[in-house]
Design a protein around this motif. Structure first.
Motif, short mmCIF file in Angstrom:
data_model
loop_
_atom_site.label_atom_id
_atom_site.label_comp_id
_atom_site.label_asym_id
_atom_site.label_seq_id
_atom_site.Cartn_x
_atom_site.Cartn_y
_atom_site.Cartn_z
N VAL A 177 -4.63 -0.34 -7.19
CA VAL A 177 -5.68 0.13 -6.13
C VAL A 177 -7.14 -0.39 -6.57
O VAL A 177 -7.52 -0.26 -7.98
CB VAL A 177 -5.97 1.51 -6.07
N THR A 178 -7.87 -1.27 -5.68
CA THR A 178 -9.09 -1.71 -5.90
C THR A 178 -10.28 -1.06 -5.26
O THR A 178 -11.19 -1.45 -5.65
CB THR A 178 -8.93 -3.40 -5.65
N ALA A 209 0.74 -1.20 -0.05
CA ALA A 209 -0.14 0.05 0.00
C ALA A 209 0.64 1.30 -0.01
O ALA A 209 1.61 1.22 -0.95
CB ALA A 209 -0.78 0.02 1.16
N GLU A 248 -5.74 -2.77 -2.19
CA GLU A 248 -4.92 -2.86 -3.35
C GLU A 248 -4.87 -4.46 -3.47
O GLU A 248 -4.85 -5.44 -2.98
CB GLU A 248 -3.58 -2.30 -3.02
N ASN A 285 -10.69 2.60 -2.79
CA ASN A 285 -10.16 3.80 -1.90
C ASN A 285 -11.45 4.70 -1.34
O ASN A 285 -11.89 5.69 -1.94
CB ASN A 285 -9.21 4.50 -2.98
#
Length: 218
Positions: free
Chosen positions: A78-79, A18, A90, A81
């Protein structure tokens, strides 16, 4: 054996993972920001070892016997946020170690031929409090395969861990792992029974944004 350095997980992290964290949580901002804007889903984050540091895999949490590398990189997409405070997610798609940068002080081991992080991608979560967690897919495990040159010929050491825990810091936009425990699942007696992985990656950058700004955690 430097094997676990590949972990990382990074490596695991990460080598991962991350981004740097540890700024005051913001109710109206995203958990991950870069260049003053929220990191978009799909953006790719990247980091190498912090300048002047090494990634190590030692046979004990307080020892200095094992493998040390000066070159390692991780890549994550990034999946999710969400707004801060919260937890970003992520997908750790890449974690590599340059075996030519690795040295070892293990008796009977002449050098490191390769280090491979297996079973990618891993899921990485980054919380507003700076906690970073790396986990494998369901039914899988975090795994690193290290091939070593020894006085008796080439050997392969395989190390596994159920998960990795690290810390992100906005001070230097870093993510660090300290003495993360791996267990040898196969390999000769020259492979440690246990490996403890330590590495610091900085700065974490968003390579999908112009100028690749550093990433902060909120």
């Amino acid at each position: 054996m430097r094997t676990t350095r590949s972990l990382l997980a990074v490596a695991g992290a990460a080598a991962a993972l991350a981004v740097a964290t540890s700024s005051p949580a913001s109710a109206d901002g995203a958990v991950l920001t870069a260049g003053g804007t929220a990191v978009a889903v799909g953006d790719v984050l990247n980091a190498s070892l912090a300048s002047g540091t090494t990634a190590t895999l030692y046979s004990s949490a307080t020892g200095t016997s094992g493998v040390s590398c000066t070159s390692s990189t991780f890549t994550a997409a990034v999946t999710d946020n969400p707004a801060a405070p919260g937890t970003a997610t992520e997908s750790l798609t890449g974690h590599s170690f340059d075996s030519s940068s690795c040295t070892t002080n293990v008796t009977g081991v002449l050098g490191v031929s390769s280090i491979t992080v297996d079973n990618l991608p891993y899921t990485t979560t980054v919380g507003s409090d700076g906690t970073v967690t790396v986990t494998p897919a369901a039914g899988s495990t975090i795994q690193t395969t290290v091939k070593l040159r020894t006085l008796l010929g080439a050997i392969t050491c395989v190390y596994q861990a159920p998960s990795l825990t690290g810390t992100a810091s906005n001070t230097d936009n870093s993510i660090a792992f300290t003495s993360q425990h791996f267990t040898k699942t196969s390999g000769s007696s020259l492979c440690f029974a246990n490996g403890y992985f330590t590495a610091k990656y900085a700065p974490v950058t968003d390579t999908s944004q112009a100028g690749s700004p550093v990433v902060s955690v909120n």
